[in-house]
Design a protein around this motif. Structure first.
Motif, PDB file in Angstrom:
ATOM      1  N   GLY A  51       1.655   6.930   2.875  1.00 37.70           N
ATOM      2  CA  GLY A  51       1.217   8.052   3.016  1.00 37.70           C
ATOM      3  C   GLY A  51       0.946   9.059   1.494  1.00 37.70           C
ATOM      4  N   GLN A  77      -6.467   6.000   1.620  1.00 37.77           N
ATOM      5  CA  GLN A  77      -6.027   5.527   2.711  1.00 37.77           C
ATOM      6  C   GLN A  77      -6.192   6.530   3.822  1.00 37.77           C
ATOM      7  N   ASN A 114      -7.004   1.030   4.111  1.00 39.04           N
ATOM      8  CA  ASN A 114      -6.582   1.060   2.816  1.00 39.04           C
ATOM      9  C   ASN A 114      -7.389   0.304   2.005  1.00 39.04           C
ATOM     10  N   SER A 115      -7.658   1.139   0.910  1.00 40.30           N
ATOM     11  CA  SER A 115      -8.515   0.192  -0.329  1.00 40.30           C
ATOM     12  C   SER A 115      -7.887   0.754  -1.554  1.00 40.30           C
ATOM     13  N   GLU A 116      -8.567   0.231  -2.561  1.00 39.05           N
ATOM     14  CA  GLU A 116      -8.147   0.464  -4.091  1.00 39.05           C
ATOM     15  C   GLU A 116      -9.534   0.402  -5.021  1.00 39.05           C
ATOM     16  N   TRP A 149       0.830  -1.259   0.150  1.00 35.68           N
ATOM     17  CA  TRP A 149       0.188  -0.046   0.039  1.00 35.68           C
ATOM     18  C   TRP A 149       0.830   1.375   0.144  1.00 35.68           C
ATOM     19  N   ALA A 167      -6.453  10.176   2.883  1.00 42.66           N
ATOM     20  CA  ALA A 167      -5.900  10.690   1.497  1.00 42.66           C
ATOM     21  C   ALA A 167      -6.541   9.858   0.387  1.00 42.66           C
ATOM     22  N   ILE A 227       0.421   8.491  -2.286  1.00 44.19           N
ATOM     23  CA  ILE A 227      -0.427   9.053  -2.873  1.00 44.19           C
ATOM     24  C   ILE A 227      -0.506  10.488  -3.329  1.00 44.19           C
ATOM     25  N   TYR A 249      -6.257   5.020  -4.917  1.00 42.90           N
ATOM     26  CA  TYR A 249      -6.268   4.602  -3.666  1.00 42.90           C
ATOM     27  C   TYR A 249      -6.433   5.665  -2.469  1.00 42.90           C
ATOM     28  N   PHE A 298      -9.892  -1.715   7.268  1.00 41.54           N
ATOM     29  CA  PHE A 298     -10.647  -0.424   6.250  1.00 41.54           C
ATOM     30  C   PHE A 298      -9.747   0.539   6.170  1.00 41.54           C
ATOM     31  N   ASN A 350      -6.215  11.038   9.362  1.00 43.38           N
ATOM     32  CA  ASN A 350      -6.350  11.841   8.071  1.00 43.38           C
ATOM     33  C   ASN A 350      -6.736  10.764   7.005  1.00 43.38           C
TER      34      ASN A 350
END
Lengths: 62, 185
Positions: A30, B42, B24-26, A27, B58, B67, B40, B22, B56
């Motif tokens: 940031g 995040q 991180n996702s794409e 992943w 993003a 990102i 993405y 939950f 936060n």
């Protein structure tokens, strides 16, 4: 808002998350910008620049 | 038009991948020229420096291994993209009801755009989320020997969370520094 379809979508999402397939993925680390707090003046150099700007604006207004 | 974004959680892209927590996702978005680009989302695992329950969020395409939240993509369906992102945030909050999710406009223009989207979709979002804007307040110290000495203590900043109301226009230079979502009880 369709409550039934949302409930179903949520269950599907939970199921996908619990499959844990995403856990092994690489992943992003940031974001490029970071949080807005970092955009605030934090160093003496930045404060100096800010004061210069303020002084100029003040002189122009006089 | 980006300004005409209509948030509808039933109109969203499916997520390609999501982590168990939950955070991180794409998903993939379709651009106006037909290109398919991975986007993405995040949610940070570190709390905001000044607010102990705000994390936060993003979103954007990748730039290197980060990102790119400054990227400007010509999405074919902006409504679908923002609905996907906010649906994801809402689900994160359902999993973590004591948390809040915050996001930034990387510049004035983008912050104003996000505010306009929140305003336009206020009724829809307000059914499930408490929407707030954040203002930073910097302490003014006792003045120095001369009038132009720096009176600001930038190490002493207090966050002010202000509820976002409906139909409130904000001048661009008074735009919030940050936007925060919290789950409505």
């Amino acid at each position: 808002m369709n409550e039934e379809s949302l409930k179903k979508a949520r269950e599907e999402l939970k199921k996908k998350a619990q499959e844990c397939k995403g856990n092994g993925m690489k992943w992003p680390k940031g974001s490029v910008t970071g949080s807005s707090l970092h955009q605030i003046i934090r160093t003496p150099e930045q404060a100096k620049r800010f004061m210069k700007m303020l002084n100029n604006a003040h002189r122009e207004a006089e | 038009m980006v300004r005409n974004v209509k948030i509808d959680f039933d109109n969203r892209y499916g997520l390609c991948q999501i982590t168990e927590d939950f955070r991180n996702s794409e998903f993939t978005t379709v651009l106006r020229d037909g290109k398919i680009v991975p986007v993405y989302i995040q949610i940070s695992n570190e709390v905001h420096e000044l607010m102990p329950d705000v994390y936060n969020m993003a979103f954007g395409p990748l730039k290197g291994n980060r990102i790119d939240d400054k990227a400007e993509l010509a999405h074919f369906d902006h409504s679908k993209v923002f609905s996907t992102i906010l649906f994801n945030a809402w689900n994160y909050l359902l999993e973590n009801p004591t948390h809040s999710v915050g996001f930034d406009g990387s510049d004035y223009r983008r912050a104003r755009l996000y505010y306009q989207i929140l305003q336009r979709n206020f009724d829809y979002l307000n059914e499930r989320l408490i929407l707030s804007g954040l203002k930073y307040y910097v302490r003014i110290t006792r003045f120095g020997k001369t009038q132009y000495n720096n009176p600001f203590d930038f190490a002493d900043i207090i966050p002010g969370i202000v509820p976002i109301g409906k139909d409130i226009d904000l001048p661009w230079d008074l735009m919030f520094n940050y936007f925060i979502f919290k789950l409505k009880n």
